[in-house]
Write a protein that holds these residues in place. Structure first.
Motif, PDB file in Angstrom:
ATOM      1  N   ILE A 259      -7.681  37.269  51.800  1.00 28.53           N
ATOM      2  CA  ILE A 259      -7.573  36.064  50.967  1.00 28.53           C
ATOM      3  C   ILE A 259      -6.802  36.368  49.684  1.00 28.53           C
ATOM      4  CG2 ILE A 259      -8.903  34.442  49.557  1.00 28.53           C
ATOM      5  CD1 ILE A 259     -11.049  34.503  51.743  1.00 28.53           C
ATOM      6  N   ASP A 260      -7.088  37.527  49.067  1.00 30.40           N
ATOM      7  CA  ASP A 260      -6.357  37.908  47.846  1.00 30.40           C
ATOM      8  C   ASP A 260      -4.863  38.056  48.133  1.00 30.40           C
ATOM      9  OD1 ASP A 260      -8.667  37.924  46.375  1.00 30.40           O
ATOM     10  OD2 ASP A 260      -9.019  40.077  46.601  1.00 30.40           O
ATOM     11  N   LYS A 261      -4.538  38.668  49.265  1.00 30.45           N
ATOM     12  CA  LYS A 261      -3.137  38.857  49.637  1.00 30.45           C
ATOM     13  C   LYS A 261      -2.449  37.518  49.889  1.00 30.45           C
ATOM     14  CE  LYS A 261      -2.122  40.486  53.727  1.00 30.45           C
ATOM     15  NZ  LYS A 261      -1.951  41.397  54.889  1.00 30.45           N
ATOM     16  N   GLU A 262      -3.138  36.625  50.594  1.00 31.71           N
ATOM     17  CA  GLU A 262      -2.561  35.311  50.891  1.00 31.71           C
ATOM     18  C   GLU A 262      -2.433  34.461  49.629  1.00 31.71           C
ATOM     19  OE1 GLU A 262      -1.496  34.000  54.129  1.00 31.71           O
ATOM     20  OE2 GLU A 262      -1.379  36.171  54.143  1.00 31.71           O
ATOM     21  N   ARG A 263      -3.376  34.615  48.713  1.00 29.32           N
ATOM     22  CA  ARG A 263      -3.303  33.861  47.460  1.00 29.32           C
ATOM     23  C   ARG A 263      -2.080  34.317  46.641  1.00 29.32           C
ATOM     24  NH1 ARG A 263      -8.224  34.575  45.786  1.00 29.32           N
ATOM     25  NH2 ARG A 263      -9.100  32.515  46.269  1.00 29.32           N
ATOM     26  N   ASN A 264      -1.820  35.615  46.630  1.00 33.35           N
ATOM     27  CA  ASN A 264      -0.655  36.133  45.914  1.00 33.35           C
ATOM     28  C   ASN A 264       0.651  35.666  46.549  1.00 33.35           C
ATOM     29  OD1 ASN A 264      -2.265  37.536  44.087  1.00 33.35           O
ATOM     30  ND2 ASN A 264      -2.303  39.392  45.345  1.00 33.35           N
TER      31      ASN A 264
ATOM     32  N   GLN B 134       4.533  32.703  54.630  1.00 29.77           N
ATOM     33  CA  GLN B 134       5.299  33.185  53.481  1.00 29.77           C
ATOM     34  C   GLN B 134       4.796  34.576  53.136  1.00 29.77           C
ATOM     35  OE1 GLN B 134       5.316  30.568  50.102  1.00 29.77           O
ATOM     36  NE2 GLN B 134       6.378  32.023  48.782  1.00 29.77           N
ATOM     37  N   VAL B 135       5.674  35.587  53.304  1.00 29.43           N
ATOM     38  CA  VAL B 135       5.293  36.976  53.058  1.00 29.43           C
ATOM     39  C   VAL B 135       5.190  37.245  51.566  1.00 29.43           C
ATOM     40  CG1 VAL B 135       5.953  39.376  53.429  1.00 29.43           C
ATOM     41  CG2 VAL B 135       6.388  37.677  55.210  1.00 29.43           C
ATOM     42  N   ASN B 136       6.158  36.777  50.805  1.00 24.71           N
ATOM     43  CA  ASN B 136       6.134  36.859  49.343  1.00 24.71           C
ATOM     44  C   ASN B 136       6.963  35.694  48.811  1.00 24.71           C
ATOM     45  OD1 ASN B 136       8.918  37.769  49.509  1.00 24.71           O
ATOM     46  ND2 ASN B 136       8.081  39.805  50.011  1.00 24.71           N
ATOM     47  N   LYS B 137       7.395  35.764  47.569  1.00 20.46           N
ATOM     48  CA  LYS B 137       8.100  34.628  46.971  1.00 20.46           C
ATOM     49  C   LYS B 137       9.452  34.356  47.615  1.00 20.46           C
ATOM     50  CE  LYS B 137       5.922  34.994  42.417  1.00 20.46           C
ATOM     51  NZ  LYS B 137       6.136  35.174  40.952  1.00 20.46           N
TER      52      LYS B 137
ATOM     53  N   SER C  12      -8.760  27.083  54.142  1.00 16.66           N
ATOM     54  CA  SER C  12      -9.326  27.386  55.460  1.00 16.66           C
ATOM     55  C   SER C  12      -9.988  28.749  55.464  1.00 16.66           C
ATOM     56  CB  SER C  12      -8.226  27.344  56.531  1.00 16.66           C
ATOM     57  OG  SER C  12      -7.620  26.087  56.594  1.00 16.66           O
ATOM     58  N   TYR C  13      -9.347  29.731  54.829  1.00 15.37           N
ATOM     59  CA  TYR C  13      -9.896  31.081  54.779  1.00 15.37           C
ATOM     60  C   TYR C  13     -11.165  31.132  53.927  1.00 15.37           C
ATOM     61  CZ  TYR C  13      -5.093  32.047  56.293  1.00 15.37           C
ATOM     62  OH  TYR C  13      -3.891  32.050  56.960  1.00 15.37           O
ATOM     63  N   LEU C  14     -11.174  30.380  52.826  1.00 13.25           N
ATOM     64  CA  LEU C  14     -12.339  30.365  51.946  1.00 13.25           C
ATOM     65  C   LEU C  14     -13.543  29.706  52.620  1.00 13.25           C
ATOM     66  CD1 LEU C  14     -10.715  29.539  48.483  1.00 13.25           C
ATOM     67  CD2 LEU C  14     -11.801  31.678  49.162  1.00 13.25           C
TER      68      LEU C  14
END
Length: 365
Positions: free
Chosen positions: A262-267, A158-161, A275-277
């Motif tokens: 991680i910040d980008k994927e969380r958004n 998912q790139v964005n919403k 998995s990233y964390l």
């Protein structure tokens, strides 16, 4: 810590030398086993020797970092048991040195190894992990290779919403993905358009993407609009890394890059954040384990036993693999369940840290 004495330097040298020898002994064994397993596939695929050499350099760094707690633990048990069997520890303690003071060179050695592991994990291991995984992904064939490829395929992101991408397989060296699709939705979750392509290639110079076998379907109120071209150059609002299989993308990023990723994927609302964390927190938990495993190893092997070094090594191997077992189990639980990744990653260190305190108190007696 104060000035190192002759005894401190002696123990510290044995600590670092035995650990280094243990690495140099086991890594060639791992390479030999890996070559025996893959030599037929390498010959079938006619892989250049240069790529194979780079692969095994990455292989060495990757597995040395992965298994360094076991190597460190066994090396400390090995040389400390030899000190105990030669009654050197009894002589040291009989001279008035406390057991806590006796531990000082071990802690100093653990600090050196821990800092080295931390720097490796931040700067060197990500690049080695990228080379290691890319080689396996691009050249691994056969039944086990197909299983690996299936594991690394079908990336859904998912790139964005409102935007979603999917690729079937990904070739990092060629910066190309196959069976690409891009879906755009509106605020009411109704599809606006969908783009399909047989393959998509990233152009580093132009910083755009080339789509081959391009097809676009725009959803209309009464009828859909279809568009197709043999080749289409365009710019997307996602990066090349977004096409990379999630199974190892986090391992290939440095600490700063991983934090930003991680910040980008969380958004984006990614479902793979855990998995990233896990990968992020392990960059710090593994170096800390050097201190815990060193204390356990000294406490277990500092006493002279009837069974000699064999008993100490047996206990050490059992504890080392128990640690690895807990580390893997809690890592999987963090990725597949609701357990917080920070808690899951640090639980083995907390459990074995408690064990280290208990064993250390008994050893002092």
């Amino acid at each position: 810590m104060g000035k190192l004495t002759i005894i401190d330097k002696y123990i510290l040298n044995r600590y670092l030398a035995t650990f280094s020898v243990m690495l140099m002994l086991f890594i060639p064994i791992g390479i030999t086993i890996d070559v025996a397993e893959k030599v037929n596939r390498m010959m079938e695929n006619k892989i250049p020797f240069g790529k194979i050499a780079l692969y095994y350099l990455d292989f060495t760094i990757y597995f040395a970092n992965l298994l360094f707690p076991i190597f460190l633990f066994l090396s400390v048990i090995w040389f400390t048991s030899k000190l105990a069997n030669n009654t050197e520890i009894i002589a040291i303690l009989s001279s008035g040195i406390s057991f806590t003071r006796f531990l000082r060179p071990y802690i100093f050695g653990a600090t050196i190894v821990s800092l080295f592991s931390l720097l490796m994990g931040i700067f060197i291991v990500p690049k080695a992990s990228e080379g290691f995984n890319n080689f396996r992904y691009n050249y691994l064939k056969g039944s086990s290779g197909k299983a690996q490829i299936r594991k690394n395929s079908n990336v859904f992101r998912q790139v964005n919403k409102t935007d979603f991408i999917h690729v079937g397989t990904f070739n990092h060296d060629a910066k190309m993905a196959f069976n690409f699709s891009y879906e755009k939705f509106d605020a009411n979750n109704k599809m606006v358009f969908k783009i399909n392509a047989d393959r998509i290639k990233y152009n580093p110079i132009k910083k755009n993407f080339s789509l081959y076998g391009y097809k676009k379907r725009t959803i209309g109120p009464l009828s859909d609009k279809l568009e197709s071209k043999p080749k289409m150059d365009t710019i997307f609002q996602f990066d090349l890394e977004d096409l990379t299989p999630t199974v190892y993308v986090a391992e290939t990023l440095s600490l700063h890059e991983l934090s930003s990723f991680i910040d980008k994927e969380r958004n984006r609302g990614s479902s793979n954040i855990s998995s990233y964390l896990v990968v992020y927190y392990k960059k710090f938990s593994i170096p800390v384990s050097a201190f815990i495993l060193t204390i356990i190893a000294v406490a277990v092997s500092s006493m002279k036993r009837r069974g000699g070094m064999g008993i100490n090594l047996a206990i050490g191997i059992a504890l080392a693999f128990t640690y690895i077992f807990f580390d893997k189990i809690f890592g999987v639980l963090a990725e597949k369940s609701s357990i917080p990744p920070l808690l899951a990653v640090w639980t083995p260190n907390v459990l074995f840290g408690t064990l280290a305190i208990y064993l250390l108190r008994n050893a002092k007696r």
